[in-house]
Scaffold this active site. Structure first.
Site, PDB file in Angstrom:
ATOM      1  N   THR A  47       1.011  -1.423  -0.117  1.00 56.29           N
ATOM      2  CA  THR A  47       0.093   0.050   0.013  1.00 56.29           C
ATOM      3  C   THR A  47       1.052   1.296   0.077  1.00 56.29           C
ATOM      4  O   THR A  47       2.132   1.054   0.514  1.00 56.29           O
ATOM      5  CB  THR A  47      -0.936  -0.039   1.367  1.00 56.29           C
ATOM      6  OG1 THR A  47      -1.888  -1.184   1.130  1.00 56.29           O
ATOM      7  CG2 THR A  47      -1.580   0.967   1.668  1.00 56.29           C
ATOM      8  N   VAL A  83     -13.324  -3.658   1.561  1.00 52.36           N
ATOM      9  CA  VAL A  83     -12.876  -2.408   1.719  1.00 52.36           C
ATOM     10  C   VAL A  83     -11.970  -2.600   2.918  1.00 52.36           C
ATOM     11  O   VAL A  83     -12.471  -3.176   4.208  1.00 52.36           O
ATOM     12  CB  VAL A  83     -13.631  -1.370   1.612  1.00 52.36           C
ATOM     13  CG1 VAL A  83     -13.037   0.017   1.833  1.00 52.36           C
ATOM     14  CG2 VAL A  83     -14.575  -1.211   0.166  1.00 52.36           C
ATOM     15  N   GLY A  84     -10.732  -2.177   2.852  1.00 53.93           N
ATOM     16  CA  GLY A  84      -9.793  -2.161   3.979  1.00 53.93           C
ATOM     17  C   GLY A  84      -9.832  -0.663   4.488  1.00 53.93           C
ATOM     18  O   GLY A  84     -10.659   0.066   4.602  1.00 53.93           O
TER      19      GLY A  84
HETATM   20  N1  ASP Z   1      -3.741  -1.893   4.816  1.00 56.39           N
HETATM   21  C1  ASP Z   1      -4.249  -2.670   3.477  1.00 56.39           C
HETATM   22  C2  ASP Z   1      -5.586  -3.133   3.436  1.00 56.39           C
HETATM   23  O1  ASP Z   1      -5.882  -3.661   4.497  1.00 56.39           O
HETATM   24  C3  ASP Z   1      -3.321  -3.408   2.945  1.00 56.39           C
HETATM   25  C4  ASP Z   1      -1.658  -3.000   2.973  1.00 56.39           C
HETATM   26  O2  ASP Z   1      -1.406  -1.999   3.794  1.00 56.39           O
HETATM   27  O3  ASP Z   1      -0.903  -3.908   2.691  1.00 56.39           O
HETATM   28  O4  ASP Z   1      -6.256  -3.007   2.529  1.00 56.39           O
END
Ligand code: ASP
Length: 334
Positions: A199, A228-229
């Site tokens: 990310t 959705v994260g």
């Molecule tokens: N935090 C992001 C999500 O959960 C993934 C990541 O940071 O690698 O969508």
């Protein structure tokens, strides 16, 4: 009005970055800071600078954002992004958009409407109406992620959280350092080698003293379609407030959401006046204590001090040094 010396910090994901991929992660973060920092010094507002920095990282296939994003359980890409203006607390976000290289640009346009958050088809239609051109989703897909998808599909019982846990027996890693300063990790280590993530995010302070933050992601590998994260959720993966500071997170999203990690980090700056370095560490401690999560975050405060912390092995990050130069690394400074 009082003029501030600008600042910018970016990240490109917190996880176990394999040795042969560290250079690309460091170089990409440095390039993003480099692109935005010159503009900030020429007077670009923080809000545009974080968008610009995130654009550079979205276009870079190294990271799990824009081109290079991970595939979901259907083998498709769904992107989430958010941007926040610390001066007004205006916030724009999109979730699960499929055919755009720069979802943060859509989020920026959403910010100018009466709404905060658009998802899926509605967000895609809004983007086209706002003049952002769609691309063939196949242009976002890289070979590396197709291979990972096929590998994960063949693996029974894969859990998203596994992807962020430090490996057993790793020395000199950020995760191990964290365990000596109170973020003790007693949870099971990851059974598997690293899996590509990354990310991206940016936080900036401009010459007018305004803070902004932005985050963009393809989410987690094999995520359920429609998932959705934390990244596009206000106060979870992205937060900015001129009264405290700004932050962008990366890591185990389902944990980051539940402790509102970036908002919590910014609150630590206000209550008790922690430094950003301490606030970032306390936010990761909070995540670990309450939901056994692994993650990283970057932040900066209104005085332009940086904070970066993680309890994963690595966090790709870079920031502009006061007085010139750029610090870029995948490991925390000791
Ligand atoms: N935090 C992001 C999500 O959960 C993934 C990541 O940071 O690698 O969508």
């Amino acid at each position: 009005t009082h003029m501030t010396e600008p600042r910018i910090i970016v990240h490109g994901g917190a996880w176990t970055i394999p040795t042969d991929r560290r250079k690309a992660h460091v170089d990409g973060c440095r390039a993003a800071v480099d692109a935005a920092w010159g503009e900030l010094q020429r007077g670009m507002p923080a809000l545009e600078a974080v968008r610009l920095a995130v654009n550079v990282l979205e276009a870079d296939p190294t990271y799990d954002a824009g081109r290079g994003a991970v595939l979901n359980a259907d083998g498709r890409i769904e992107l989430d992004a958010a941007i926040m203006d610390g001066a007004t607390l205006n916030f724009g976000a999109v979730g699960a958009v499929r055919n755009f290289l720069h979802p943060v640009d859509i989020a920026r346009k959403v910010m100018d409407t009466e709404f905060c958050f658009l998802v899926g088809e509605g967000a895609e239609r809004f983007a086209r109406e706002a003049g952002i051109s769609a691309i063939d989703p196949a242009e976002l897909v890289v070979e590396r992620e197709v291979r990972l998808f096929n590998e994960l599909r063949a693996r029974a019982g894969f859990s998203t959280h596994d992807a962020f846990r430090p490996r057993a027996g790793v020395t000199g890693a950020a995760g191990e350092k964290a365990s000596t300063d109170g973020t003790a990790c007693h949870c099971p280590v990851g059974p598997e080698p690293a899996m590509p993530k990354g990310t991206v995010g940016a936080v900036a302070l401009d010459a007018a003293g305004n803070i902004a933050a932005a985050t963009s992601t393809g989410g987690t590998p094999m995520k359920r379609p429609g998932r959705v994260g934390d990244s596009p959720l206000c106060g979870a993966g992205t937060y900015a407030d001129n009264e405290t500071g700004g932050a962008s997170a990366t890591g185990f999203g389902e944990g980051i959401i539940r402790v509102l990690m970036t908002r919590s980090a910014c609150d630590f700056l206000r209550d008790g006046g922690a430094s950003p370095a301490d606030a970032a560490r306390r936010a990761i401690e909070l995540l670990h204590r309450r939901v056994a999560g692994h993650a990283g975050l970057i932040m900066l405060d209104r005085q332009g001090r940086y904070g970066v912390h993680c309890n994963t092995e690595h966090i790709a990050h870079a920031y502009a040094l006061p007085g010139g130069g750029i610090h870029a690394d995948v490991e925390l400074r000791r």
